[in-house]
Enzyme design. Structure first.
Site, PDB file in Angstrom:
ATOM      1  N   HIS A 158       0.866  -1.318  -0.023  1.00 24.30           N
ATOM      2  CA  HIS A 158      -0.093   0.002  -0.030  1.00 24.30           C
ATOM      3  C   HIS A 158       0.877   1.423  -0.268  1.00 24.30           C
ATOM      4  O   HIS A 158       0.763   2.103   0.859  1.00 24.30           O
ATOM      5  CB  HIS A 158      -0.961  -0.239   1.125  1.00 24.30           C
ATOM      6  CG  HIS A 158      -2.002  -0.956   1.196  1.00 24.30           C
ATOM      7  ND1 HIS A 158      -3.012  -1.034   1.993  1.00 24.30           N
ATOM      8  CD2 HIS A 158      -2.409  -2.177   0.301  1.00 24.30           C
ATOM      9  CE1 HIS A 158      -3.727  -2.303   1.719  1.00 24.30           C
ATOM     10  NE2 HIS A 158      -3.152  -2.758   0.643  1.00 24.30           N
ATOM     11  N   GLU A 252     -13.910   2.231  -3.204  1.00 23.54           N
ATOM     12  CA  GLU A 252     -14.932   3.337  -3.158  1.00 23.54           C
ATOM     13  C   GLU A 252     -14.414   4.578  -4.079  1.00 23.54           C
ATOM     14  O   GLU A 252     -13.192   4.754  -4.347  1.00 23.54           O
ATOM     15  CB  GLU A 252     -14.957   3.792  -1.738  1.00 23.54           C
ATOM     16  CG  GLU A 252     -14.059   4.193  -1.100  1.00 23.54           C
ATOM     17  CD  GLU A 252     -14.083   4.094   0.577  1.00 23.54           C
ATOM     18  OE1 GLU A 252     -14.637   3.413   0.956  1.00 23.54           O
ATOM     19  OE2 GLU A 252     -13.572   5.341   1.255  1.00 23.54           O
ATOM     20  N   TYR A 262     -12.020  10.588   5.874  1.00 22.01           N
ATOM     21  CA  TYR A 262     -12.537   9.564   4.820  1.00 22.01           C
ATOM     22  C   TYR A 262     -12.786   8.010   5.332  1.00 22.01           C
ATOM     23  O   TYR A 262     -13.275   7.334   4.649  1.00 22.01           O
ATOM     24  CB  TYR A 262     -12.243   9.579   3.484  1.00 22.01           C
ATOM     25  CG  TYR A 262     -12.391  10.855   2.889  1.00 22.01           C
ATOM     26  CD1 TYR A 262     -13.447  11.058   1.966  1.00 22.01           C
ATOM     27  CD2 TYR A 262     -11.762  11.878   2.988  1.00 22.01           C
ATOM     28  CE1 TYR A 262     -13.991  12.158   1.509  1.00 22.01           C
ATOM     29  CE2 TYR A 262     -12.004  13.121   2.610  1.00 22.01           C
ATOM     30  CZ  TYR A 262     -12.974  13.223   1.727  1.00 22.01           C
ATOM     31  OH  TYR A 262     -13.290  14.354   0.995  1.00 22.01           O
ATOM     32  N   TYR A 273      -9.223  -9.768   4.912  1.00 28.95           N
ATOM     33  CA  TYR A 273      -8.918 -10.968   3.785  1.00 28.95           C
ATOM     34  C   TYR A 273      -9.469 -12.218   4.500  1.00 28.95           C
ATOM     35  O   TYR A 273      -9.607 -13.124   3.933  1.00 28.95           O
ATOM     36  CB  TYR A 273      -7.817 -10.820   3.336  1.00 28.95           C
ATOM     37  CG  TYR A 273      -7.499  -9.593   2.386  1.00 28.95           C
ATOM     38  CD1 TYR A 273      -8.241  -9.395   1.223  1.00 28.95           C
ATOM     39  CD2 TYR A 273      -6.532  -8.583   2.890  1.00 28.95           C
ATOM     40  CE1 TYR A 273      -7.915  -8.438   0.452  1.00 28.95           C
ATOM     41  CE2 TYR A 273      -6.128  -7.444   2.296  1.00 28.95           C
ATOM     42  CZ  TYR A 273      -7.000  -7.529   0.961  1.00 28.95           C
ATOM     43  OH  TYR A 273      -6.943  -6.193   0.176  1.00 28.95           O
TER      44      TYR A 273
END
Length: 382
Positions: A158, A252, A262, A273
């Site tokens: 990420h 999203e 957010y 997962y």
């Protein structure tokens, strides 16, 4: 603000896991249409090493950044076989991380400056950085790292890494949550899980929302993000849009506003997962809700808002690259303006992971496929 969220496809397991949190969610399932005629697809180039992003120069070139290679140039109908010299070295390339985005200075015609975002460091300590250089005569010069995200993290997961210049010539940078550092997304003393806003010298603009707060880093513009791999400016409305990967479900699109939270990981429409609940809430007071959620995930990467004359029927649509769905997803705002609905998926017959989608100066749609021998494609009218 509790925006209406419209699901495109809903996995039964995900719906069950978060049903108690989604009481305000519109769960009407819409089935996107199959690939539609009305455009031609041309393969402009092949042999790109996991291409990630591209930028169009006023000279008619396309600069393409490869996650596992370098920066390549498409000019005069052909891909230069050699990477651009003078590009940054010491890039950390593993799994998600590598070279991620390229953006031209708003005054590129005058100063020829180019900005790159990439991962720097190693497995034990790495970070997202912004590099600035001058592109002239097919080479980079005067290159330097002008910004490093903090803190360092372990692992390749990420990284984020999308760049977007705003009309005021400030630069947005998406920084992922680092996967194992998900709770940093709510921590204003960390850059992880944020969208940052800096000027072209990497200083925090004085009107950033958290400037002057001792408990916050001044570069932070928005927070509570997981891993944004799509940033786009609607040049007609001035709206800034972002999409991000959810976990198992919960991809999203958000309308970004400086200072807003957010939600991740305090709120989410997905589960972990391993099937465990990350949060029991899809909405919460003081947290911006997404305008659309995908469950199961499409794995979005690359985002454009179509404005052009080549495809008038696409005017104002979101064009979204989808890695897992192996398509370019079309979506548009509903009439109420408070939600987004998927309307189409194209290129589904290719079976290719789509990494980036851009609208070119000619109004054509340019696409990069996520492959070791990646392709540059162009959609135009027949």
């Amino acid at each position: 603000m509790h925006n209406q969220v419209k699901f495109v496809a809903i996995a039964i397991g995900v719906l069950f896991a978060v049903s108690c949190a989604q009481q305000e969610t519109n769960t009407n399932v819409e089935t996107p249409s199959e690939i539609q005629p009305g455009f031609e697809m041309e393969t402009l180039a092949t042999g790109l090493a996991l291409p990630w992003s591209m930028a169009f120069t006023p000279d008619g070139e396309i600069l393409i950044i490869e996650k596992a290679g370098g920066v390549r140039v498409y000019r005069d109908g052909a891909l230069d076989p050699n990477p651009v010299s003078g590009a940054p070295e010491g890039v950390y390339v593993r799994a998600d991380s590598g070279r991620h985005d390229i953006a031209l200075d708003p005054d590129f015609i005058e100063n020829r400056r180019v900005f790159l975002a990439y991962a720097e460091g190693d497995e034990d300590a790495n970070r997202l950085v912004v590099w600035r250089g001058v592109y002239e005569n097919g080479a980079f010069t005067n290159g330097e790292v002008i910004f490093r995200a903090t803190p360092d993290k372990e692992g390749a997961g990420h990284p984020g890494g999308r760049l977007l210049f705003l009309p005021d010539k400030t630069l947005l940078l998406s920084v992922g949550d680092g996967y194992d550092y998900l709770h940093d997304a709510q921590d204003l003393s960390s850059h992880l899980g944020k969208v940052l806003r800096i000027d072209r010298n990497a200083d925090a603009p004085t009107d950033n929302p958290f400037v002057g707060r001792e408990d916050a880093l001044p570069e932070i513009w928005t927070y509570g993000h997981r891993n944004i791999q799509g940033l786009a400016l609607d040049r007609e409305t001035g709206a800034v849009w972002a999409h991000e990967h959810g976990p198992r479900g919960g991809d999203e699109i958000n309308l970004l506003s400086g200072g807003a939270n957010y939600g991740w990981p305090a709120t989410t429409n997905g589960i972990d997962y391993n099937g465990e609940i990350i949060s029991g809430r899809a909405h919460a007071e003081g947290i911006e809700s997404p305008l659309i959620v995908w469950a199961p995930s499409i794995a979005p990467s690359g985002l454009a808002v179509y404005r052009g004359e080549t495809f008038p029927e696409w005017e104002g649509r979101f064009l979204i690259g989808a890695l897992a769905a192996r398509a370019v997803v079309h979506a548009q705002r509903d009439n109420d303006g408070r939600s987004i609905a998927e309307v189409d998926r194209i290129l589904t017959d290719m079976g290719a992971r789509i990494r980036d989608v851009r609208v070119g100066p000619d109004g054509g749609v340019y696409i990069l496929t996520d492959e070791p021998e990646g392709r540059l494609l162009r959609l135009s009218q027949p």
